[in-house]
Design a protein around this motif. Structure first.
Motif, PDB file in Angstrom:
ATOM      1  N   GLY A  39     -89.451 -26.292  -0.852  1.00  0.00           N
ATOM      2  CA  GLY A  39     -89.876 -27.713   0.016  1.00  0.00           C
ATOM      3  C   GLY A  39     -90.058 -28.854  -0.820  1.00  0.00           C
ATOM      4  N   ALA A  40     -90.361 -28.979  -2.072  1.00  0.00           N
ATOM      5  CA  ALA A  40     -90.517 -30.104  -2.898  1.00  0.00           C
ATOM      6  C   ALA A  40     -88.798 -30.772  -3.252  1.00  0.00           C
ATOM      7  CB  ALA A  40     -91.036 -29.850  -4.185  1.00  0.00           C
ATOM      8  N   THR A  41     -88.200 -29.566  -3.541  1.00  0.00           N
ATOM      9  CA  THR A  41     -86.545 -29.886  -3.832  1.00  0.00           C
ATOM     10  C   THR A  41     -85.977 -30.358  -2.649  1.00  0.00           C
ATOM     11  OG1 THR A  41     -86.729 -28.013  -5.286  1.00  0.00           O
ATOM     12  CG2 THR A  41     -84.490 -29.053  -4.594  1.00  0.00           C
ATOM     13  N   LEU A  42     -86.091 -30.094  -1.444  1.00  0.00           N
ATOM     14  CA  LEU A  42     -85.662 -30.512  -0.179  1.00  0.00           C
ATOM     15  C   LEU A  42     -85.963 -32.011   0.099  1.00  0.00           C
ATOM     16  CD1 LEU A  42     -85.998 -27.609   2.196  1.00  0.00           C
ATOM     17  CD2 LEU A  42     -83.819 -28.166   0.742  1.00  0.00           C
ATOM     18  N   VAL A  43     -87.351 -32.180  -0.150  1.00  0.00           N
ATOM     19  CA  VAL A  43     -87.768 -33.713   0.027  1.00  0.00           C
ATOM     20  C   VAL A  43     -87.085 -34.637  -0.948  1.00  0.00           C
ATOM     21  CG1 VAL A  43     -89.980 -35.048  -0.312  1.00  0.00           C
ATOM     22  CG2 VAL A  43     -90.143 -32.677   1.155  1.00  0.00           C
ATOM     23  N   GLU A  44     -87.143 -33.991  -2.316  1.00  0.00           N
ATOM     24  CA  GLU A  44     -86.655 -34.978  -3.199  1.00  0.00           C
ATOM     25  C   GLU A  44     -85.176 -35.237  -3.140  1.00  0.00           C
ATOM     26  OE1 GLU A  44     -84.293 -34.719  -7.546  1.00  0.00           O
ATOM     27  OE2 GLU A  44     -85.001 -32.847  -6.538  1.00  0.00           O
ATOM     28  N   LEU A  45     -84.285 -34.305  -2.731  1.00  0.00           N
ATOM     29  CA  LEU A  45     -83.270 -34.582  -2.101  1.00  0.00           C
ATOM     30  C   LEU A  45     -82.903 -35.626  -1.030  1.00  0.00           C
ATOM     31  CD1 LEU A  45     -81.613 -30.975  -2.838  1.00  0.00           C
ATOM     32  CD2 LEU A  45     -80.891 -33.064  -4.464  1.00  0.00           C
ATOM     33  N   VAL A  46     -83.775 -35.278  -0.048  1.00  0.00           N
ATOM     34  CA  VAL A  46     -83.381 -36.270   1.131  1.00  0.00           C
ATOM     35  C   VAL A  46     -84.441 -37.679   0.763  1.00  0.00           C
ATOM     36  CG1 VAL A  46     -84.401 -36.527   3.503  1.00  0.00           C
ATOM     37  CG2 VAL A  46     -83.359 -34.322   2.659  1.00  0.00           C
ATOM     38  N   ASP A  47     -85.455 -37.491   0.457  1.00  0.00           N
ATOM     39  CA  ASP A  47     -86.443 -38.856   0.373  1.00  0.00           C
ATOM     40  C   ASP A  47     -85.992 -39.489  -0.772  1.00  0.00           C
ATOM     41  OD1 ASP A  47     -87.246 -37.601   2.556  1.00  0.00           O
ATOM     42  OD2 ASP A  47     -89.566 -37.631   1.857  1.00  0.00           O
ATOM     43  N   ASP A  48     -85.809 -39.028  -1.988  1.00  0.00           N
ATOM     44  CA  ASP A  48     -85.680 -39.672  -3.309  1.00  0.00           C
ATOM     45  C   ASP A  48     -84.036 -39.954  -3.654  1.00  0.00           C
ATOM     46  OD1 ASP A  48     -88.434 -39.755  -3.492  1.00  0.00           O
ATOM     47  OD2 ASP A  48     -88.418 -38.031  -4.861  1.00  0.00           O
ATOM     48  N   VAL A  49     -83.390 -38.836  -3.453  1.00  0.00           N
ATOM     49  CA  VAL A  49     -81.929 -39.158  -4.046  1.00  0.00           C
ATOM     50  C   VAL A  49     -81.180 -39.601  -2.885  1.00  0.00           C
ATOM     51  CG1 VAL A  49     -79.786 -37.524  -4.726  1.00  0.00           C
ATOM     52  CG2 VAL A  49     -82.120 -37.252  -5.477  1.00  0.00           C
ATOM     53  N   GLY A  50     -81.402 -39.569  -1.490  1.00  0.00           N
ATOM     54  CA  GLY A  50     -80.709 -39.972  -0.330  1.00  0.00           C
ATOM     55  C   GLY A  50     -79.473 -39.151   0.231  1.00  0.00           C
ATOM     56  N   CYS A  51     -79.699 -37.952   0.043  1.00  0.00           N
ATOM     57  CA  CYS A  51     -78.590 -37.139   0.417  1.00  0.00           C
ATOM     58  C   CYS A  51     -78.696 -37.077   2.280  1.00  0.00           C
ATOM     59  CB  CYS A  51     -79.004 -35.631   0.134  1.00  0.00           C
ATOM     60  SG  CYS A  51     -78.603 -35.274  -1.428  1.00  0.00           S
ATOM     61  N   CYS A  52     -77.528 -37.180   2.640  1.00  0.00           N
ATOM     62  CA  CYS A  52     -77.472 -36.989   4.322  1.00  0.00           C
ATOM     63  C   CYS A  52     -77.292 -35.851   4.804  1.00  0.00           C
ATOM     64  CB  CYS A  52     -76.171 -38.017   4.651  1.00  0.00           C
ATOM     65  SG  CYS A  52     -74.704 -37.550   4.153  1.00  0.00           S
ATOM     66  N   LEU A  53     -76.955 -34.825   3.862  1.00  0.00           N
ATOM     67  CA  LEU A  53     -76.655 -33.466   4.214  1.00  0.00           C
ATOM     68  C   LEU A  53     -77.205 -32.858   2.983  1.00  0.00           C
ATOM     69  CD1 LEU A  53     -75.412 -31.155   6.054  1.00  0.00           C
ATOM     70  CD2 LEU A  53     -73.272 -31.752   4.840  1.00  0.00           C
ATOM     71  N   VAL A  54     -77.953 -31.675   3.316  1.00  0.00           N
ATOM     72  CA  VAL A  54     -78.480 -30.544   2.399  1.00  0.00           C
ATOM     73  C   VAL A  54     -78.241 -29.233   2.730  1.00  0.00           C
ATOM     74  CG1 VAL A  54     -80.451 -29.888   0.826  1.00  0.00           C
ATOM     75  CG2 VAL A  54     -80.436 -32.317   1.536  1.00  0.00           C
ATOM     76  N   ILE A  55     -77.544 -28.336   1.998  1.00  0.00           N
ATOM     77  CA  ILE A  55     -77.073 -27.249   2.488  1.00  0.00           C
ATOM     78  C   ILE A  55     -77.824 -26.212   1.213  1.00  0.00           C
ATOM     79  CG2 ILE A  55     -75.401 -25.451   2.592  1.00  0.00           C
ATOM     80  CD1 ILE A  55     -73.450 -27.805   3.401  1.00  0.00           C
ATOM     81  N   THR A  56     -78.763 -25.106   1.894  1.00  0.00           N
ATOM     82  CA  THR A  56     -79.124 -24.196   1.019  1.00  0.00           C
ATOM     83  C   THR A  56     -78.491 -22.967   1.112  1.00  0.00           C
ATOM     84  OG1 THR A  56     -80.800 -23.244   2.448  1.00  0.00           O
ATOM     85  CG2 THR A  56     -81.582 -25.334   1.345  1.00  0.00           C
ATOM     86  N   THR A  57     -78.626 -22.018  -0.117  1.00  0.00           N
ATOM     87  CA  THR A  57     -77.786 -20.730   0.136  1.00  0.00           C
ATOM     88  C   THR A  57     -78.975 -19.687  -0.658  1.00  0.00           C
ATOM     89  OG1 THR A  57     -76.960 -20.824  -2.163  1.00  0.00           O
ATOM     90  CG2 THR A  57     -75.646 -21.617  -0.130  1.00  0.00           C
ATOM     91  N   GLY A  58     -79.064 -18.920   0.104  1.00  0.00           N
ATOM     92  CA  GLY A  58     -80.102 -17.652  -0.246  1.00  0.00           C
ATOM     93  C   GLY A  58     -81.605 -17.812   0.256  1.00  0.00           C
ATOM     94  N   GLY A  59     -82.148 -16.777   0.027  1.00  0.00           N
ATOM     95  CA  GLY A  59     -83.568 -16.611   0.662  1.00  0.00           C
ATOM     96  C   GLY A  59     -83.945 -16.538   2.199  1.00  0.00           C
ATOM     97  N   PRO A 119     -69.572 -42.818  -2.835  1.00  0.00           N
ATOM     98  CA  PRO A 119     -69.634 -41.529  -2.235  1.00  0.00           C
ATOM     99  C   PRO A 119     -71.013 -41.028  -1.579  1.00  0.00           C
ATOM    100  CG  PRO A 119     -69.044 -41.376  -4.526  1.00  0.00           C
ATOM    101  CD  PRO A 119     -69.261 -42.740  -4.083  1.00  0.00           C
ATOM    102  N   VAL A 120     -71.053 -40.253  -0.503  1.00  0.00           N
ATOM    103  CA  VAL A 120     -72.136 -39.997  -0.008  1.00  0.00           C
ATOM    104  C   VAL A 120     -72.466 -38.763  -0.643  1.00  0.00           C
ATOM    105  CG1 VAL A 120     -71.354 -40.610   2.669  1.00  0.00           C
ATOM    106  CG2 VAL A 120     -71.057 -38.328   1.762  1.00  0.00           C
ATOM    107  N   ARG A 121     -73.983 -38.554  -0.658  1.00  0.00           N
ATOM    108  CA  ARG A 121     -74.668 -37.562  -1.271  1.00  0.00           C
ATOM    109  C   ARG A 121     -74.908 -36.360  -0.607  1.00  0.00           C
ATOM    110  NH1 ARG A 121     -76.816 -39.329  -6.523  1.00  0.00           N
ATOM    111  NH2 ARG A 121     -76.395 -41.473  -7.060  1.00  0.00           N
ATOM    112  N   ILE A 122     -74.694 -35.332  -1.083  1.00  0.00           N
ATOM    113  CA  ILE A 122     -74.778 -34.161  -0.429  1.00  0.00           C
ATOM    114  C   ILE A 122     -75.420 -33.080  -1.265  1.00  0.00           C
ATOM    115  CG2 ILE A 122     -73.821 -31.921   0.748  1.00  0.00           C
ATOM    116  CD1 ILE A 122     -71.591 -33.895   1.607  1.00  0.00           C
ATOM    117  N   GLY A 123     -76.597 -32.528  -0.794  1.00  0.00           N
ATOM    118  CA  GLY A 123     -77.564 -31.572  -1.877  1.00  0.00           C
ATOM    119  C   GLY A 123     -77.125 -30.087  -1.542  1.00  0.00           C
TER     120      GLY A 123
END
Length: 197
Positions: free
Chosen positions: A75-95, A23-27
């Protein structure tokens, strides 16, 4: 930091050779002071998961985070999901609004390598006929490495409207930046791929 990992796995689908695909990882990042503190249940993140379950045929795994409206933490959470977890797509809600605590677009911009302003323009355009205050929303999108990051408003209705406005372009964007091949259910969203198959 409040976080939930891997709350949804789709069933692995066979690849072309009959083997199961990874499975691909999506944040999915819900940015909310009150949801992260347990004052109420987050609704934006589950709305994103429901949407992706409807439109993606590709096997995927959600990496979910529920965090407060803190710029450095976002910012740190986005970096973690992309750089460490390897998500190809990250979707945020709110703010994404104009209130003092709404800092998701600024936190996102700080970690992007390229901004894709057309995503925000399309999302505001689709929401504007229904909600006059859609012009106050500052959602954006952009690229970090081989991942696409998209900011959405927090309301479940807005999540669906905004993703419907842009998702046809998401698979091609992920292809172009070196991410995995995302296949959609063509009865729900037809991926537009002018650059590939």
């Amino acid at each position: 930091m409040a976080s939930q990992e891997g709350v949804r796995d789709t069933a692995a689908r066979p690849g072309g050779d009959g083997s199961a695909t990874t499975p691909v990882r999506i944040g999915i990042v819900a940015v909310s002071d009150r949801a992260s503190s347990g004052e109420y249940a987050d609704r934006g993140g589950p709305a994103v998961q429901e949407y992706l379950a409807e439109v993606l045929v590709t096997s995927w795994r959600a990496e979910v985070r529920v965090i407060p409206d803190e710029r450095d933490l976002i910012g740190a959470t986005l970096v973690e999901l992309v750089d460490d977890v390897g998500c190809c797509l990250v979707i945020t809600t709110g703010g994404t609004g104009p209130a003092p605590r709404d800092v998701t677009p600024e936190a996102t911009a700080a970690v992007l390598e390229k901004e894709l302003a057309g995503f925000g323009e399309a999302m505001r355009a689709v929401s504007r006929p229904h909600v006059p205050t859609a012009i106050l929303s500052r959602q954006t999108a952009g690229v970090r490495g081989s991942a696409l990051i998209i900011n959405l408003p927090g309301s479940p209705k807005a999540v669906r409207e905004c993703l419907d406005a842009v998702f046809a372009a998401v698979p091609d964007c992920v292809d172009l930046i070196g991410g995995p091949y995302l296949e959609t259910d063509r009865s729900r969203v037809v991926a537009h791929r002018p650059h590939g198959p």
